[in-house]
Enzyme design. Structure first.
Site, short mmCIF file in Angstrom:
data_model
loop_
_atom_site.label_atom_id
_atom_site.label_comp_id
_atom_site.label_asym_id
_atom_site.label_seq_id
_atom_site.Cartn_x
_atom_site.Cartn_y
_atom_site.Cartn_z
N GLU A 135 -19.25 26.92 -64.43
CA GLU A 135 -20.19 27.01 -63.31
C GLU A 135 -20.79 25.66 -62.95
O GLU A 135 -21.84 25.57 -62.31
CB GLU A 135 -21.29 28.03 -63.63
N LYS A 188 -24.26 42.19 -59.93
CA LYS A 188 -23.03 41.52 -59.50
C LYS A 188 -22.17 42.53 -58.74
O LYS A 188 -21.67 43.48 -59.35
CB LYS A 188 -22.25 41.03 -60.72
P1 PGA Z 1 -19.01 35.79 -65.98
O1 PGA Z 1 -20.33 35.08 -66.44
O2 PGA Z 1 -18.87 35.64 -64.51
O3 PGA Z 1 -17.94 35.05 -66.76
O4 PGA Z 1 -19.15 37.23 -66.40
C1 PGA Z 1 -21.56 35.23 -65.81
C2 PGA Z 1 -22.54 36.01 -66.63
O5 PGA Z 1 -22.24 36.51 -67.74
O6 PGA Z 1 -23.67 36.18 -66.18
ZN ZN Z 2 -24.34 37.41 -68.22
#
Ligand code: PGA
Ligand code: ZN
Length: 375
Positions: free
Chosen positions: A196, A301
Site C-alpha cells: 500500500e 470493504k
Molecule cells: P488486504 O489488506 O487488502 O490485503 O486484505 C487490507 C486489510 O487487511 O485491511
Molecule cells: Zn485488515
C-alpha cells in the site's frame, strides 16, 4: 450496454474493469483485490492461472443480457437482480469481483441520471442526511505481515491526524510520511515500499515501528491505528497504555470471537476494536460479532460482500449497534475512487487508503479533497 475487460491492479495482478454505456453517458468501475483476505469473504472469481477471463465472461454473457432492458433508476433493484442471478450465499457462481464492478458502475450511472453526485446518491441509499463532515483518514506508514517480507507481525501501522478538515489531515499525513522516509533512510539505508505504499523496513518489534512513527510525528496531534491482521504479537493492554492508540483491527484470528470480546472488555472504552476478517462486511458476521460483544468498529470493504447495496446494509447495521466505521481499500487497488464517495455517503468515521503516495491510493484521497470543497 455493459462491457468488461482485464486491467492490472497495483500488484500487477489481473482485475476487472467494467464500462457501462447509457443514453446519458458512460460509466466505469474496477474491482480491487485483497492479499490478506478473510476466509468468510465473498468469492473472488479467478481462473486457474490467476486471470479473470471467466469473471469477464460472466459479466458479458450472463449479467449484461440480464440488465439489458432494466431501467437504471434504483440501486437496490439492480443489486437484487445481480444477487439472484448469482444465486449462491457467497457470490461463488458469478464472482464478487464481477458483480461488484457492475454494481459500482450502475451506482455511478443512476447518480448521474438523477443529476446528483455519487456520494449524494449513496447518502440517499443510506438514509442519512446530507453529508457535512469527511471521514478522518488513516494513513499507512509501515507495513508488515503478508503485505511485506520484513518480519514485522502486524500488517499496518497507521497515523490518524486529528484536525477537522480533510485537507489539513492529508497535509499532515504527507509530512509525516516524508519525515519517516528520511528517518528510515538514515537508519537503514534504502527502504523498500510495500503493497500500500508504506515503508517496509526490517524492524524487529511493533514497539520499534511505532517509536519511529511517533518520532516522525513529533509536533503533530495524531493517534495511531494498528491492523494486526490476526497476528497477536504484543500485549494489547500494554500497547494502548504506552502509545496513543485509537484502534486495533483484527487483534486475533477470524474465528476468535472470545478473545476479541475479552479485549473489548478490557480496552473497549478508550480504544476501538475493528473487525475486518472477523466481520467481512457481511451482516450475518456483524450480527454474530455484536451478539458476542466482539468489537465496536467495522472495517467496510465493498469487495468483501460484492454489491453496493449489501455494503450499505452492513454499514447501517454496524451503526445501529453504535459501532464506528472505517471504509478501507485493498492491498491490490486501481484508480477507481469509489470508496471515497462511499465513505462520505454513508457518513463513515474513518477511511484508510494506504500511504499518501502511490497514485492508486491518492486517487481516493484526491477525490476526498474534491468532495470537501463541495460541502
Ligand atoms: P488486504 O489488506 O487488502 O490485503 O486484505 C487490507 C486489510 O487487511 O485491511
Ligand atoms: Zn485488515
Amino acid at each position: 450496454m455493459i462491457k468488461a475487460k482485464e486491467i492490472l491492479d497495483s500488484n500487477k495482478k489481473p482485475t476487472i474493469k467494467v464500462e457501462l454505456k447509457t443514453d446519458w453517458g458512460s460509466f466505469a468501475a474496477a474491482a480491487p483485490s485483497g492479499v490478506s483476505t478473510g476466509f468468510y469473504e465473498a468469492v473472488e472469481m479467478r481462473d486457474e492461472d490467476g486471470g479473470v477471463k471467466k469473471a469477464i465472461e460472466n459479466i458479458e454473457k450472463i449479467i449484461a443480457p440480464a440488465l439489458e432492458r432494466e431501467k437504471l433508476d434504483d440501486q437496490k433493484k439492480i443489486d437484487k437482480i445481480l444477487i439472484d442471478l448469482d444465486g449462491t450465499k457467497n457470490k461463488a457462481r458469478l464472482g464478487a469481483n464481477a458483480i461488484l464492478a457492475v454494481s459500482i458502475a450502475v451506482c455511478r450511472a443512476i447518480a448521474a441520471n438523477k443529476k446528483i453526485t455519487l456520494y449524494q446518491y449513496i447518502a440517499q441509499l443510506s438514509e442519512v442526511g446530507a453529508p457535512k463532515v469527511l471521514p478522518k483518514p488513516s494513513f499507512n506508514m509501515i507495513e508488515g505481515g503478508k503485505h511485506a517480507q520484513n518480519g514485522l507481525a502486524f500488517q499496518e501501522f497507521m497515523v490518524v491526524p486529528q484536525k477537522d478538515l480533510f485537507k489539513e489531515n492529508l497535509a499532515i499525513g504527507i509530512k509525516i510520511y516524508q519525515k519517516l522516509g528520511e528517518i528510515l533512510k538514515n537508519k537503514f539505508g534504502a527502504v523498500k515500499l510495500s503493497a500500500e505504499g508504506a515503508y517496509a523496513p526490517k524492524i524487529e518489534t511493533s514497539f520499534g515501528a511505532i517509536d519511529l512513527i511517533l518520532q516522525a510525528s513529533q509536533g503533530e496531534n495524531i493517534r495511531m491505528a494498528i491492523d494486526a491482521a490476526g497476528a497477536k504479537a504484543e500485549d494489547y493492554s500494554e500497547l494502548v497504555a504506552k502509545y496513543p492508540i485509537l484502534s486495533v483491527e483484527d487483534p486475533f484470528g477470524e474465528e476468535d470471537f472470545e478473545n476479541f470480546a475479552q479485549l473489548k472488555n478490557k480496552i473497549g472504552d478508550s480504544s476501538l476494536i475493528f473487525g475486518d476478517d472477523l466481520t467481512v462486511s457481511n451482516i450475518e458476521r456483524i450480527k454474530l460479532a455484536e451478539e458476542k460483544q466482539a468489537c465496536n468498529g467495522l472495517i467496510l470493504k465493498p469487495n468483501q460482500i460484492g454489491t453496493v447495496t449489501e455494503t450499505i446494509e452492513a454499514a447501517k447495521l454496524a451503526k445501529s449497534y453504535g459501532w464506528k466505521i472505517m471504509v478501507a481499500n485493498r492491498a491490490g487497488e486501481t484508480e477507481d475512487s469509489f470508496i471515497a464517495d462511499l465513505a462520505v455517503g454513508i457518513g463513515a468515521d474513518f477511511i484508510k487508503s494506504g500511504a499518501p503516495y502511490p497514485a492508486e491510493r491518492m486517487a481516493k484521497y484526491n477525490r476526498l479533497l474534491d468532495i470537501e470543497k463541495t460541502l
